[in-house]
Design a protein around this motif. Structure first.
Motif, short mmCIF file in Angstrom:
data_model
loop_
_atom_site.label_atom_id
_atom_site.label_comp_id
_atom_site.label_asym_id
_atom_site.label_seq_id
_atom_site.Cartn_x
_atom_site.Cartn_y
_atom_site.Cartn_z
N HIS A 378 0.84 -1.21 0.00
CA HIS A 378 0.00 0.00 0.00
C HIS A 378 0.87 1.26 0.00
N MET A 379 2.00 1.21 -0.71
CA MET A 379 2.91 2.33 -0.71
C MET A 379 2.30 3.57 -1.37
N GLY A 380 1.29 3.37 -2.21
CA GLY A 380 0.59 4.53 -2.77
C GLY A 380 -0.09 5.32 -1.67
N LEU A 381 -0.79 4.62 -0.78
CA LEU A 381 -1.45 5.25 0.37
C LEU A 381 -0.41 5.90 1.28
N THR A 383 2.57 6.96 0.50
CA THR A 383 3.14 8.14 -0.18
C THR A 383 2.19 9.32 -0.08
N GLY A 384 0.89 9.06 -0.29
CA GLY A 384 -0.09 10.13 -0.20
C GLY A 384 -0.13 10.76 1.17
N ILE A 385 -0.10 9.92 2.21
CA ILE A 385 -0.13 10.44 3.59
C ILE A 385 1.14 11.22 3.89
N LEU A 386 2.30 10.65 3.50
CA LEU A 386 3.57 11.33 3.78
C LEU A 386 3.71 12.64 3.00
N SER A 387 3.08 12.72 1.83
CA SER A 387 3.22 13.94 1.02
C SER A 387 2.61 15.15 1.72
N ILE A 388 1.65 14.94 2.60
CA ILE A 388 0.97 16.06 3.24
C ILE A 388 1.92 16.81 4.18
N PRO A 389 2.55 16.12 5.17
CA PRO A 389 3.49 16.88 6.01
C PRO A 389 4.81 17.20 5.31
N LEU A 390 5.30 16.30 4.46
CA LEU A 390 6.62 16.50 3.88
C LEU A 390 6.66 17.65 2.90
N THR A 391 5.60 17.83 2.10
CA THR A 391 5.61 18.97 1.18
C THR A 391 5.35 20.28 1.91
N TYR A 392 4.92 20.19 3.17
CA TYR A 392 4.76 21.40 3.98
C TYR A 392 6.10 21.80 4.60
N PHE A 393 6.87 20.82 5.01
CA PHE A 393 8.11 21.09 5.73
C PHE A 393 9.33 21.24 4.81
N MET A 394 9.16 21.01 3.53
CA MET A 394 10.31 21.15 2.63
C MET A 394 9.84 21.64 1.27
N SER A 395 10.78 22.05 0.46
CA SER A 395 10.46 22.54 -0.88
C SER A 395 10.01 21.39 -1.77
N LEU A 468 -6.54 15.27 2.31
CA LEU A 468 -7.06 13.95 2.64
C LEU A 468 -8.26 13.60 1.76
N VAL A 469 -9.05 14.60 1.39
CA VAL A 469 -10.17 14.36 0.47
C VAL A 469 -9.63 13.90 -0.88
N VAL A 470 -8.59 14.56 -1.38
CA VAL A 470 -7.98 14.16 -2.65
C VAL A 470 -7.45 12.74 -2.55
N LEU A 471 -6.79 12.41 -1.44
CA LEU A 471 -6.26 11.07 -1.24
C LEU A 471 -7.39 10.05 -1.20
N GLY A 472 -8.44 10.36 -0.44
CA GLY A 472 -9.57 9.44 -0.34
C GLY A 472 -10.23 9.22 -1.69
N ALA A 473 -10.38 10.30 -2.47
CA ALA A 473 -10.98 10.18 -3.80
C ALA A 473 -10.11 9.34 -4.71
N GLY A 474 -8.78 9.53 -4.61
CA GLY A 474 -7.86 8.73 -5.43
C GLY A 474 -7.97 7.24 -5.12
N LEU A 475 -8.12 6.93 -3.85
CA LEU A 475 -8.28 5.52 -3.45
C LEU A 475 -9.63 4.99 -3.89
N LEU A 476 -10.68 5.81 -3.72
CA LEU A 476 -12.05 5.39 -4.09
C LEU A 476 -12.17 5.12 -5.58
N TYR A 477 -11.54 5.97 -6.39
CA TYR A 477 -11.63 5.84 -7.84
C TYR A 477 -10.60 4.86 -8.40
N GLY A 478 -9.77 4.28 -7.54
CA GLY A 478 -8.79 3.32 -8.01
C GLY A 478 -7.61 3.95 -8.73
N ILE A 479 -7.38 5.25 -8.49
CA ILE A 479 -6.27 5.94 -9.16
C ILE A 479 -4.97 5.71 -8.41
N ILE A 480 -5.06 5.66 -7.09
CA ILE A 480 -3.87 5.44 -6.25
C ILE A 480 -3.93 4.04 -5.66
#
Length: 480
Positions: A378-381, A383-395, A468-480
């Motif tokens: 479930h590395m897609g999930l 990655t999506g979760i980690l992208s939220i804090p990591l893109t906030y704390f770094m460029s 999180l809504v974008v992540l949830g939608a990606g999982l729901l639609y089978g994109i991630i």
């Protein structure tokens, strides 16, 4: 050790600025300098800072000339019709105004540049928010979150970086993500509606005209003449009591027409239809120049700093052919230029130290190594979760070129495709646009006259929820 110090440095920075113990500029410089010494690399501080400044210098130049360009366009009246149109549509209704903020920010974000979006959005809506005494952090929060979702456009930056880092086609990453991103944008509009209702409840019913008079009209019936009055600071009445707030200008008494000489008139003189800087005969030239500039920007014909430099020079020369007038316009926008450029170079110290000392790499590898083996498929999930804090704390550069390849490598070991990792890495962009390391956010809060700490406190929770809504939608639609 570097991992711990990296997290402590970021936490220290956020706590100090959110508690308003230090200004963002001072914190961006002094805190990383201190931690650079603590990790035993103080002798290399100069090299790290110069490297960071070199990396961000093009961004500083772009913002400098973009502020001058759009400042001139505001001066000459290019956006006045937008302000009038929005005011007429919104009809002084806080719900419509906040939803209109999200809509305008989303539309302007099509150019792929956050600073441009914020300059146009704030210049159009700031007078209206101030006039109606609406919360300015609502404006900055909604605009930043809408822009964050739209920032995932292939020419916006993150998608191109993910494609480059993983050697993929940007279209293969972005196109399948459109349904999830569209859902995220709908979530922004829903958020705007909720915040608008909250503002409507706080402010009460807004009306124009003398209280109790037959001429008093509901907000829904604002005429073009009244719109003009609101824009230039002319007076309007108040319905008084618990039923509403006045749209009354400082120049007159309640229920009477203002004189235009009070504080409110001065505050909104930037939209005075009779100001000396207006160039109505050059309106279509300025509109064509702006469209051409944004088109060239999207087509990436030249580097963005070069385009804005040329655009600012042309705009100044054509609209203000006399040297005295050109100097006056540059001086009028010098404060914004200095504040934003200063913040960019201060952020260069933070990013330079974070990257140069190796803190970013150690933090990333620690995070990846602590992902449970059971989560491998479930590395897609992840990655999506980690992208939220990591893109906030770094460029974005640090995240997409330093961390996403590591996540993709870990995903490949469990049969997760690089495309899935790349798409999931876009999830955090709604929050990223409010990061203290994003130069454009200082344009937003600076023009809106909002404290960065107040913007952060208000926006982070809503932007993270949108991600999180974008992540949830990606999982729901089978994109991630």
């Amino acid at each position: 050790m570097l991992t711990i110090l990296g997290f402590v440095m970021i936490a220290t920075f956020l706590v100090l600025i959110m508690m308003k113990k230090m200004s963002p500029m001072a914190a961006l410089v002094l805190i990383p300098a201190l931690f650079c010494v603590l990790v035993g690399q103080g002798a290399n501080l100069g090299d790290y800072v110069i490297k960071g400044i070199g990396d961000l210098a093009p961004t500083a130049a772009m913002l400098m000339f973009a502020i001058i360009y759009f400042g001139v366009m505001i001066d000459v009246g290019l956006f006045d019709p937008i302000v009038r149109g929005i005011l007429k549509f919104c009809k002084a209704d806080p719900v419509r105004i906040v939803v209109g903020t999200a809509l305008l920010a989303a539309i302007v974000s099509l150019d792929g540049d956050g600073s441009t979006t914020f300059m146009i959005t704030v210049s159009a809506l700031y007078p209206l928010y101030k006039r109606l005494k609406m919360s300015l952090v609502v404006m900055t929060g909604v605009a930043a979150t809408a822009n964050g979702v739209m920032n995932t456009l292939p020419w916006g930056g993150p998608t191109a970086r993910a494609a480059t880092a993983l050697k993929l086609d940007a279209g293969d990453i972005f196109i399948p993500m459109i349904p999830a991103l569209a859902t995220g944008l709908l979530a922004v509009f829903a958020l705007a509606y909720v915040l608008g209702r909250r503002e409507r409840k706080r402010l009460g019913t807004l009306t124009l005209g003398e209280p109790g008079s037959a001429e008093a009209v509901a907000v829904e019936e604002i005429t073009e003449k009244e719109t003009e009055q609101v824009l230039v600071g002319a007076g309007a009445g108040t319905k008084g009591g618990a039923t509403g707030r006045a749209l009354h200008a400082g120049g007159g008494s309640a229920g009477t027409a203002g004189t235009g000489h009070g504080p409110a008139a001065e505050e909104f003189q930037g939209l005075d239809p009779h100001r000396a800087t207006l160039r109505p005969k050059l309106y279509w030239f300025n509109a064509a120049l702006t469209v051409a500039l944004l088109t060239l920007l999207i087509m990436q014909v030249m580097d963005i700093p070069v385009l804005f430099l040329l655009g600012a020079a042309i705009a100044l020369t054509v609209n203000f052919p006399h040297m005295k007038d050109q100097k006056a316009r540059i001086a009028a926008h010098a404060e914004n230029v200095l504040n934003v450029s200063g913040m960019v170079f201060a952020a260069a110290v933070f990013t330079g130290v974070l990257t140069g000392t190796g803190m970013v790499e150690h933090m990333a590898r620690w995070l990846v190594s602590n992902v449970p083996d059971a989560m491998g498929p479930h590395m897609g999930l992840v990655t999506g979760i980690l992208s939220i804090p990591l893109t906030y704390f770094m460029s974005n550069d640090g995240f997409y070129f330093g961390i996403v390849p590591i996540l993709a490598e870990a995903g490949a070991a469990h049969g997760v495709s690089s495309l899935e990792i790349a798409r999931a890495s876009l999830v955090g962009q709604a929050l990223h646009m409010s990061s203290p390391l994003v130069p454009a956010v200082y344009v937003l809060v600076g023009m809106a006259k909002v404290e960065f700490a107040d913007h952060t406190k208000f926006t982070v929770k809503w932007a993270a929820l949108t991600s999180l809504v974008v992540l949830g939608a990606g999982l729901l639609y089978g994109i991630i």
